[in-house]
Design a protein around this motif. Structure first.
Motif, mmCIF file in Angstrom:
data_model
loop_
_atom_site.group_PDB
_atom_site.id
_atom_site.type_symbol
_atom_site.label_atom_id
_atom_site.label_comp_id
_atom_site.label_asym_id
_atom_site.label_seq_id
_atom_site.Cartn_x
_atom_site.Cartn_y
_atom_site.Cartn_z
ATOM 1 N N ASN A 14 -0.291 4.968 -0.813
ATOM 2 C CA ASN A 14 -1.753 5.137 -0.719
ATOM 3 C C ASN A 14 -2.116 6.103 0.409
ATOM 4 O O ASN A 14 -1.604 5.993 1.516
ATOM 5 C CB ASN A 14 -2.443 3.807 -0.386
ATOM 6 C CG ASN A 14 -2.492 2.877 -1.576
ATOM 7 O OD1 ASN A 14 -2.067 3.236 -2.665
ATOM 8 N ND2 ASN A 14 -3.021 1.683 -1.347
ATOM 9 N N THR A 15 -3.032 6.984 0.120
ATOM 10 C CA THR A 15 -3.521 7.894 1.165
ATOM 11 C C THR A 15 -5.051 7.906 1.122
ATOM 12 O O THR A 15 -5.653 7.428 0.161
ATOM 13 C CB THR A 15 -3.045 9.340 0.924
ATOM 14 O OG1 THR A 15 -3.563 9.789 -0.325
ATOM 15 C CG2 THR A 15 -1.526 9.443 0.931
ATOM 16 N N ARG A 30 1.040 13.254 2.430
ATOM 17 C CA ARG A 30 1.278 12.100 3.314
ATOM 18 C C ARG A 30 1.724 12.590 4.690
ATOM 19 O O ARG A 30 1.278 12.092 5.724
ATOM 20 C CB ARG A 30 2.322 11.148 2.706
ATOM 21 C CG ARG A 30 1.841 10.459 1.426
ATOM 22 C CD ARG A 30 2.756 9.329 0.955
ATOM 23 N NE ARG A 30 4.142 9.706 0.936
ATOM 24 C CZ ARG A 30 5.088 9.144 1.703
ATOM 25 N NH1 ARG A 30 4.790 8.161 2.521
ATOM 26 N NH2 ARG A 30 6.344 9.548 1.634
ATOM 27 N N ASN A 72 0.810 -1.239 0.000
ATOM 28 C CA ASN A 72 0.000 0.000 0.000
ATOM 29 C C ASN A 72 0.836 1.278 0.000
ATOM 30 O O ASN A 72 0.302 2.367 0.213
ATOM 31 C CB ASN A 72 -0.926 0.022 1.221
ATOM 32 C CG ASN A 72 -1.931 -1.100 1.177
ATOM 33 O OD1 ASN A 72 -2.390 -1.477 0.096
ATOM 34 N ND2 ASN A 72 -2.275 -1.645 2.325
ATOM 35 N N ASN A 96 -6.205 0.438 3.781
ATOM 36 C CA ASN A 96 -5.041 0.261 2.882
ATOM 37 C C ASN A 96 -4.175 1.505 2.726
ATOM 38 O O ASN A 96 -3.720 1.829 1.630
ATOM 39 C CB ASN A 96 -5.500 -0.214 1.491
ATOM 40 C CG ASN A 96 -6.174 -1.562 1.561
ATOM 41 O OD1 ASN A 96 -5.793 -2.405 2.387
ATOM 42 N ND2 ASN A 96 -7.189 -1.770 0.736
ATOM 43 N N VAL A 97 -3.972 2.191 3.847
ATOM 44 C CA VAL A 97 -3.147 3.406 3.822
ATOM 45 C C VAL A 97 -1.658 3.038 3.880
ATOM 46 O O VAL A 97 -1.262 2.028 4.480
ATOM 47 C CB VAL A 97 -3.554 4.336 4.992
ATOM 48 C CG1 VAL A 97 -2.509 5.406 5.263
ATOM 49 C CG2 VAL A 97 -4.918 4.959 4.702
ATOM 50 N N ASP A 98 -0.856 3.869 3.242
ATOM 51 C CA ASP A 98 0.607 3.769 3.215
ATOM 52 C C ASP A 98 1.168 3.406 4.602
ATOM 53 O O ASP A 98 0.899 4.108 5.580
ATOM 54 C CB ASP A 98 1.141 5.155 2.792
ATOM 55 C CG ASP A 98 2.645 5.169 2.559
ATOM 56 O OD1 ASP A 98 3.372 4.394 3.224
ATOM 57 O OD2 ASP A 98 3.080 5.967 1.713
#
Ligand SMILES: [Fe+2]
Length: 199
Positions: free
Chosen positions: A18-19, A66, A15, A97-99
């Motif tokens: 992803n944000t 981010r 991930n 599914n965030v970074d």
């Protein structure tokens, strides 16, 4: 009450990058955080993170977001679920599914409470701004002009005064600045220069 997270891996490397969108992050913020003082603190930390990423790290817009998102959501579960701080927000961001870097920054913003060491620059700056901006904001509230005209020497004086904002640990501030490898003076000047008022 222990807030130890008892793990050191957060999120999924798949991930990376992803944000949440800004609208999604703000919806979560508004639903979870009802206390206006805490809202202000989180927005101030977010603003400092975004500005530091831009000015000092030279990061692009996506990376700035981010950093900002880590600041905006770092205390999201403190208001309504203090006993689950910061486990609940971590699990929420993992499900979405965030970074993993953003989640790790949130997990390590209080190494003495959560048992997770700040590793990346994002981690270290979140820990630092969280500690230092709280004390500087307390100082702004006792000044007639708020942040206007605030000077480094005034902040340094308050830092030495143990009775002032006594709940802000001077040891944690020193620890955070040392880990970030940036002098306290530079950090204080940066925070003052941003005058992080409510937006
Ligand atoms: Fe905080």
């Amino acid at each position: 009450m222990s807030l130890l997270l008892s793990r050191t891996n957060f999120g999924d490397v798949a991930n990376k990058g992803n944000t949440l969108s800004r609208a999604e992050a703000e919806t979560l913020f508004n639903e979870w955080v009802l206390n206006p003082r805490l809202q202000l603190h989180m927005k101030q930390v977010a603003y400092l993170m975004q500005n530091w990423a831009k000015e000092k790290e030279g990061l692009n817009d996506a990376d700035q977001w981010r950093w900002e998102m880590a600041g905006l959501l770092h205390d999201a579960d403190w208001d309504q679920w203090p006993q689950l701080h910061c486990k609940k927000i971590i699990e929420e961001l993992e499900q979405r599914n965030v970074d993993p870097e953003i989640i790790h920054a949130i997990a390590s913003h209080g190494p003495n409470h959560f048992g997770v060491e700040p590793e990346t620059k994002m981690d270290k700056m979140l820990f630092t701004f969280d500690e230092l901006s709280g004390l500087i904001h307390a100082y702004s509230l006792m000044r007639p002009g708020g942040y206007d005209g605030m000077e480094l020497k005034g902040v340094r004086k308050r830092l030495k005064e143990k009775s002032f904002a006594a709940n802000v640990s001077r040891e944690e501030i020193n620890d955070a600045c040392n880990r970030a490898g940036i002098t306290q003076d530079e950090l204080i000047n940066f925070i003052i220069s941003k005058q992080p008022d409510a937006k």
